[in-house]
Design a protein around this motif. Structure first.
Motif, PDB file in Angstrom:
ATOM      1  N   ARG A 184       0.691  -1.329   0.044  1.00 35.73           N
ATOM      2  CA  ARG A 184       0.222   0.202  -0.012  1.00 35.73           C
ATOM      3  C   ARG A 184       0.799   1.303   0.073  1.00 35.73           C
ATOM      4  O   ARG A 184       0.676   2.296  -0.652  1.00 35.73           O
ATOM      5  N   ALA A 185       2.113   1.062   0.746  1.00 34.50           N
ATOM      6  CA  ALA A 185       2.887   2.512   0.851  1.00 34.50           C
ATOM      7  C   ALA A 185       3.439   2.693  -0.533  1.00 34.50           C
ATOM      8  O   ALA A 185       3.860   4.051  -0.877  1.00 34.50           O
ATOM      9  N   ASN A 186       3.820   1.739  -1.147  1.00 31.68           N
ATOM     10  CA  ASN A 186       4.255   1.851  -2.519  1.00 31.68           C
ATOM     11  C   ASN A 186       3.460   1.775  -3.806  1.00 31.68           C
ATOM     12  O   ASN A 186       3.710   1.531  -4.738  1.00 31.68           O
ATOM     13  N   ARG A 187       2.111   1.969  -3.569  1.00 32.70           N
ATOM     14  CA  ARG A 187       1.067   1.618  -4.657  1.00 32.70           C
ATOM     15  C   ARG A 187       1.251   2.905  -5.738  1.00 32.70           C
ATOM     16  O   ARG A 187       0.993   2.308  -6.765  1.00 32.70           O
ATOM     17  N   LYS A 188       1.751   3.980  -5.218  1.00 35.74           N
ATOM     18  CA  LYS A 188       1.718   5.119  -6.349  1.00 35.74           C
ATOM     19  C   LYS A 188       3.049   5.229  -6.940  1.00 35.74           C
ATOM     20  O   LYS A 188       3.283   6.111  -7.770  1.00 35.74           O
ATOM     21  N   VAL A 189       4.040   4.418  -6.935  1.00 36.15           N
ATOM     22  CA  VAL A 189       5.331   4.330  -7.293  1.00 36.15           C
ATOM     23  C   VAL A 189       5.149   4.115  -8.856  1.00 36.15           C
ATOM     24  O   VAL A 189       4.712   3.132  -9.509  1.00 36.15           O
ATOM     25  N   GLU A 190       5.612   4.971  -9.721  1.00 32.11           N
ATOM     26  CA  GLU A 190       5.651   5.027 -11.344  1.00 32.11           C
ATOM     27  C   GLU A 190       7.054   4.728 -11.804  1.00 32.11           C
ATOM     28  O   GLU A 190       6.949   4.264 -13.020  1.00 32.11           O
ATOM     29  N   ASP A 191       8.152   5.088 -11.195  1.00 32.61           N
ATOM     30  CA  ASP A 191       9.290   5.178 -11.921  1.00 32.61           C
ATOM     31  C   ASP A 191       9.644   3.672 -12.022  1.00 32.61           C
ATOM     32  O   ASP A 191       9.661   2.832 -11.102  1.00 32.61           O
ATOM     33  N   PRO A 192       9.865   3.323 -13.264  1.00 32.41           N
ATOM     34  CA  PRO A 192      10.337   1.805 -13.583  1.00 32.41           C
ATOM     35  C   PRO A 192      11.569   1.469 -12.868  1.00 32.41           C
ATOM     36  O   PRO A 192      11.615   0.304 -12.591  1.00 32.41           O
ATOM     37  N   LYS A 193      12.515   2.288 -12.697  1.00 32.32           N
ATOM     38  CA  LYS A 193      13.928   2.081 -12.002  1.00 32.32           C
ATOM     39  C   LYS A 193      13.313   1.609 -10.443  1.00 32.32           C
ATOM     40  O   LYS A 193      14.032   0.531  -9.769  1.00 32.32           O
ATOM     41  N   ALA A 194      12.577   2.736 -10.007  1.00 25.33           N
ATOM     42  CA  ALA A 194      12.044   2.261  -8.597  1.00 25.33           C
ATOM     43  C   ALA A 194      11.246   1.131  -8.416  1.00 25.33           C
ATOM     44  O   ALA A 194      11.404   0.291  -7.235  1.00 25.33           O
ATOM     45  N   VAL A 195      10.510   0.819  -9.255  1.00 29.42           N
ATOM     46  CA  VAL A 195       9.641  -0.506  -9.373  1.00 29.42           C
ATOM     47  C   VAL A 195      10.401  -1.602  -9.317  1.00 29.42           C
ATOM     48  O   VAL A 195      10.149  -2.485  -8.603  1.00 29.42           O
ATOM     49  N   GLU A 196      11.517  -1.720 -10.164  1.00 31.43           N
ATOM     50  CA  GLU A 196      12.388  -2.766 -10.280  1.00 31.43           C
ATOM     51  C   GLU A 196      13.065  -3.117  -9.034  1.00 31.43           C
ATOM     52  O   GLU A 196      13.479  -4.017  -8.806  1.00 31.43           O
ATOM     53  N   ARG A 197      13.429  -1.954  -8.409  1.00 29.94           N
ATOM     54  CA  ARG A 197      14.401  -2.101  -6.973  1.00 29.94           C
ATOM     55  C   ARG A 197      13.363  -2.593  -6.065  1.00 29.94           C
ATOM     56  O   ARG A 197      13.901  -3.587  -5.262  1.00 29.94           O
ATOM     57  N   LEU A 198      12.198  -2.268  -5.948  1.00 27.92           N
ATOM     58  CA  LEU A 198      11.146  -2.570  -5.149  1.00 27.92           C
ATOM     59  C   LEU A 198      10.693  -4.172  -5.320  1.00 27.92           C
ATOM     60  O   LEU A 198      10.545  -5.005  -4.453  1.00 27.92           O
ATOM     61  N   MET A 199      10.915  -4.729  -6.618  1.00 28.75           N
ATOM     62  CA  MET A 199      10.512  -6.001  -6.751  1.00 28.75           C
ATOM     63  C   MET A 199      11.647  -6.731  -6.652  1.00 28.75           C
ATOM     64  O   MET A 199      11.382  -7.878  -6.152  1.00 28.75           O
ATOM     65  N   VAL A 200      12.970  -6.397  -6.802  1.00 22.18           N
ATOM     66  CA  VAL A 200      14.090  -7.231  -6.408  1.00 22.18           C
ATOM     67  C   VAL A 200      14.019  -7.299  -4.748  1.00 22.18           C
ATOM     68  O   VAL A 200      14.332  -8.537  -4.079  1.00 22.18           O
ATOM     69  N   GLU A 201      13.578  -6.045  -4.036  1.00 22.73           N
ATOM     70  CA  GLU A 201      13.636  -6.298  -2.677  1.00 22.73           C
ATOM     71  C   GLU A 201      12.621  -7.104  -1.977  1.00 22.73           C
ATOM     72  O   GLU A 201      12.785  -7.895  -1.328  1.00 22.73           O
ATOM     73  N   GLY A 202      11.254  -6.999  -2.911  1.00 25.77           N
ATOM     74  CA  GLY A 202      10.146  -8.144  -2.626  1.00 25.77           C
ATOM     75  C   GLY A 202      10.722  -9.558  -2.832  1.00 25.77           C
ATOM     76  O   GLY A 202      10.293 -10.365  -1.790  1.00 25.77           O
ATOM     77  N   GLN A 203      11.377  -9.743  -3.663  1.00 25.79           N
ATOM     78  CA  GLN A 203      11.898 -11.185  -4.158  1.00 25.79           C
ATOM     79  C   GLN A 203      12.739 -11.591  -2.979  1.00 25.79           C
ATOM     80  O   GLN A 203      12.722 -12.745  -2.602  1.00 25.79           O
TER      81      GLN A 203
END
Length: 85
Positions: free
Chosen positions: A41-60
């Motif tokens: 929910r906190a990262n719901r509004k993130v649109e930057d592709p690099k930030a999304v990729e970083r968050l995906m790696v962190e989530g994995q």
């Protein structure tokens, strides 16, 4: 966010929720579910592709950590609480 990126995020979210439900301890289980939901929910509004990729790696990485913790928790189970019965 591209459709495939959105699908990957949703897939990661579901995998993390599923894994968090596998914790043997009620307290860890509810904490993990709450943390996963709050983080997404906190990262719901993130649109930057690099930030999304970083968050995906962190989530994995977090998912892998949860999987290890569930395995360890099942090796050393304790008595169930009154809430768990």
């Amino acid at each position: 966010m591209a459709a495939s990126g959105r699908a990957q995020v949703i897939s990661l979210y579901r995998a993390m929720l599923t894994e968090s439900q596998r914790f043997p301890s009620y307290n860890y289980r509810t904490y993990a579910v709450r943390r996963v939901r709050d983080a997404f929910r906190a990262n719901r509004k993130v649109e930057d592709p690099k930030a999304v990729e970083r968050l995906m790696v962190e989530g994995q990485q977090t998912l892998a950590l949860m999987q290890r913790q569930v395995s360890i928790g099942k090796m050393y189970e304790t008595q169930k609480n009154v809430v768990e019965d």
